[in-house]
Design a protein around this motif. Structure first.
Motif, PDB file in Angstrom:
ATOM      1  N   LEU A   1      -8.862  21.140   8.444  1.00 43.71           N
ATOM      2  CA  LEU A   1      -9.614  19.989   8.940  1.00 43.71           C
ATOM      3  C   LEU A   1      -9.466  18.771   8.030  1.00 43.71           C
ATOM      4  N   GLY A   2      -9.497  18.967   6.718  1.00 38.78           N
ATOM      5  CA  GLY A   2      -9.311  17.847   5.792  1.00 38.78           C
ATOM      6  C   GLY A   2      -7.965  17.181   5.996  1.00 38.78           C
ATOM      7  N   SER A   3      -6.929  18.003   6.186  1.00 34.99           N
ATOM      8  CA  SER A   3      -5.586  17.456   6.440  1.00 34.99           C
ATOM      9  C   SER A   3      -5.556  16.667   7.737  1.00 34.99           C
ATOM     10  N   GLN A   4      -6.235  17.162   8.755  1.00 31.42           N
ATOM     11  CA  GLN A   4      -6.275  16.455  10.046  1.00 31.42           C
ATOM     12  C   GLN A   4      -6.987  15.115   9.917  1.00 31.42           C
ATOM     13  N   LEU A   5      -8.112  15.106   9.220  1.00 35.41           N
ATOM     14  CA  LEU A   5      -8.848  13.857   9.034  1.00 35.41           C
ATOM     15  C   LEU A   5      -8.001  12.832   8.287  1.00 35.41           C
ATOM     16  N   LEU A   6      -7.352  13.269   7.215  1.00 36.33           N
ATOM     17  CA  LEU A   6      -6.528  12.369   6.414  1.00 36.33           C
ATOM     18  C   LEU A   6      -5.338  11.859   7.215  1.00 36.33           C
ATOM     19  N   ALA A   7      -4.676  12.759   7.936  1.00 35.51           N
ATOM     20  CA  ALA A   7      -3.511  12.358   8.743  1.00 35.51           C
ATOM     21  C   ALA A   7      -3.908  11.365   9.828  1.00 35.51           C
TER      22      ALA A   7
ATOM     23  N   CYS B   1      -0.727  -0.905   7.911  1.00 35.91           N
ATOM     24  CA  CYS B   1      -0.795  -0.512   6.501  1.00 35.91           C
ATOM     25  C   CYS B   1       0.463   0.250   6.084  1.00 35.91           C
ATOM     26  N   SER B   2       0.861   0.027   4.862  1.00 34.50           N
ATOM     27  CA  SER B   2       2.047   0.709   4.335  1.00 34.50           C
ATOM     28  C   SER B   2       1.714   1.627   3.169  1.00 34.50           C
ATOM     29  N   ALA B   3       0.433   1.674   2.760  1.00 36.93           N
ATOM     30  CA  ALA B   3       0.067   2.503   1.619  1.00 36.93           C
ATOM     31  C   ALA B   3      -1.411   2.882   1.683  1.00 36.93           C
ATOM     32  N   VAL B   4      -1.731   3.932   0.921  1.00 38.84           N
ATOM     33  CA  VAL B   4      -3.102   4.438   0.832  1.00 38.84           C
ATOM     34  C   VAL B   4      -3.457   4.600  -0.635  1.00 38.84           C
ATOM     35  N   ARG B   5      -4.730   4.392  -0.960  1.00 36.88           N
ATOM     36  CA  ARG B   5      -5.224   4.680  -2.304  1.00 36.88           C
ATOM     37  C   ARG B   5      -6.562   5.390  -2.183  1.00 36.88           C
ATOM     38  N   LEU B   6      -6.859   6.205  -3.185  1.00 34.61           N
ATOM     39  CA  LEU B   6      -8.134   6.911  -3.211  1.00 34.61           C
ATOM     40  C   LEU B   6      -8.421   7.385  -4.624  1.00 34.61           C
ATOM     41  N   GLU B   7      -9.660   7.767  -4.855  1.00 35.99           N
ATOM     42  CA  GLU B   7     -10.072   8.320  -6.133  1.00 35.99           C
ATOM     43  C   GLU B   7     -10.671   9.694  -5.874  1.00 35.99           C
ATOM     44  N   THR B   8     -10.441  10.621  -6.818  1.00 36.54           N
ATOM     45  CA  THR B   8     -11.031  11.953  -6.731  1.00 36.54           C
ATOM     46  C   THR B   8     -11.256  12.470  -8.137  1.00 36.54           C
ATOM     47  N   TRP B   9     -12.174  13.419  -8.278  1.00 34.56           N
ATOM     48  CA  TRP B   9     -12.428  14.024  -9.580  1.00 34.56           C
ATOM     49  C   TRP B   9     -11.648  15.314  -9.724  1.00 34.56           C
ATOM     50  N   ASP B  10     -11.485  15.764 -10.964  1.00 36.29           N
ATOM     51  CA  ASP B  10     -10.679  16.956 -11.242  1.00 36.29           C
ATOM     52  C   ASP B  10     -11.182  18.204 -10.520  1.00 36.29           C
ATOM     53  N   PHE B  11     -12.475  18.339 -10.283  1.00 42.88           N
ATOM     54  CA  PHE B  11     -13.011  19.519  -9.617  1.00 42.88           C
ATOM     55  C   PHE B  11     -13.020  19.378  -8.095  1.00 42.88           C
ATOM     56  N   GLN B  12     -12.639  18.212  -7.596  1.00 42.99           N
ATOM     57  CA  GLN B  12     -12.639  17.995  -6.157  1.00 42.99           C
ATOM     58  C   GLN B  12     -11.282  18.365  -5.569  1.00 42.99           C
ATOM     59  N   ALA B  13     -10.388  17.387  -5.430  1.00 45.02           N
ATOM     60  CA  ALA B  13      -9.220  17.653  -4.601  1.00 45.02           C
ATOM     61  C   ALA B  13      -7.903  17.023  -5.053  1.00 45.02           C
ATOM     62  N   PRO B  14      -7.630  16.860  -6.344  1.00 45.16           N
ATOM     63  CA  PRO B  14      -6.349  16.231  -6.683  1.00 45.16           C
ATOM     64  C   PRO B  14      -5.138  17.012  -6.146  1.00 45.16           C
ATOM     65  N   GLU B  15      -5.194  18.329  -6.175  1.00 43.73           N
ATOM     66  CA  GLU B  15      -4.069  19.126  -5.667  1.00 43.73           C
ATOM     67  C   GLU B  15      -3.937  19.014  -4.155  1.00 43.73           C
TER      68      GLU B  15
ATOM     69  N   TYR C   1      -4.488  16.398  -2.375  1.00 44.69           N
ATOM     70  CA  TYR C   1      -3.806  15.141  -2.096  1.00 44.69           C
ATOM     71  C   TYR C   1      -2.343  15.187  -2.537  1.00 44.69           C
ATOM     72  N   ARG C   2      -2.056  15.787  -3.675  1.00 48.91           N
ATOM     73  CA  ARG C   2      -0.660  15.902  -4.119  1.00 48.91           C
ATOM     74  C   ARG C   2       0.179  16.639  -3.081  1.00 48.91           C
ATOM     75  N   LYS C   3      -0.362  17.700  -2.510  1.00 48.03           N
ATOM     76  CA  LYS C   3       0.363  18.473  -1.491  1.00 48.03           C
ATOM     77  C   LYS C   3       0.638  17.650  -0.245  1.00 48.03           C
ATOM     78  N   ARG C   4      -0.078  16.556  -0.074  1.00 50.58           N
ATOM     79  CA  ARG C   4       0.097  15.693   1.090  1.00 50.58           C
ATOM     80  C   ARG C   4       0.842  14.417   0.745  1.00 50.58           C
ATOM     81  N   GLY C   5       1.554  14.432  -0.382  1.00 48.15           N
ATOM     82  CA  GLY C   5       2.438  13.321  -0.732  1.00 48.15           C
ATOM     83  C   GLY C   5       1.836  12.245  -1.602  1.00 48.15           C
ATOM     84  N   TYR C   6       0.633  12.444  -2.102  1.00 47.14           N
ATOM     85  CA  TYR C   6       0.004  11.447  -2.960  1.00 47.14           C
ATOM     86  C   TYR C   6       0.465  11.623  -4.400  1.00 47.14           C
ATOM     87  N   GLU C   7       0.577  10.508  -5.110  1.00 47.84           N
ATOM     88  CA  GLU C   7       0.973  10.518  -6.513  1.00 47.84           C
ATOM     89  C   GLU C   7      -0.159   9.986  -7.372  1.00 47.84           C
TER      90      GLU C   7
END
Length: 152
Positions: A89-95, A107-121, A123-129
């Protein structure tokens, strides 16, 4: 050199906040030809972008809250109820938000903030750097800023 005295105040004042924002905007517009060119165009305005997921009973199962500005989507919140995590569901919402921002708002880009215990991985799996890491924000937690270029 002339010495001046100033009275410093710490009260919350919405009128002064708005005045300060307006004056900072004017200063930035005068200093930046890019911002000057942006003024008066549709891209100048922040537009809310919300995507909601409701379960069979109509209860909130998850959601994404953000806004678009210029050619960027800024994701402010992305949350999925614990009962629905792991089902994509998270992937669907983001997509969906990325698609709306790209196709509907240019839009040509996305930005967001997350904490280490939330979801950095997540987002990385979905192409975020990761473009910024702030340790101890707040103390004991690391904050990440991530970005992603949206394909045409």
């Amino acid at each position: 050199m002339v010495s001046r005295m100033f009275r410093l105040e710490t009260e919350v004042d919405k009128a002064r906040r708005d005045l300060l924002r307006s004056r900072l905007r004017e200063t930035n517009t005068a200093a930046s030809p890019i911002l000057r060119a942006l003024r008066g165009t549709p891209g100048e305005r922040e537009l809310p972008l919300h995507v909601w997921a409701l379960d069979d009973s109509g209860a909130l199962a998850g959601g994404l809250v953000g806004h678009t500005w210029t050619s960027w989507l800024h994701v402010t919140y992305l949350w999925v109820d614990e009962r629905h995590r792991g089902a994509g569901l998270g992937s669907q919402l983001l997509a969906r938000a990325e698609r709306l921002a790209r196709r509907g708002r240019g839009c040509s880009a996305v930005r967001l903030e997350t904490w280490d215990f939330q979801a950095p991985e997540f987002y990385r799996k979905r192409g975020y750097e990761v473009v910024c890491v702030i340790p101890d924000y707040p103390p004991g937690i690391t904050e990440y800023t991530l970005t992603k270029r949206l394909s045409a």
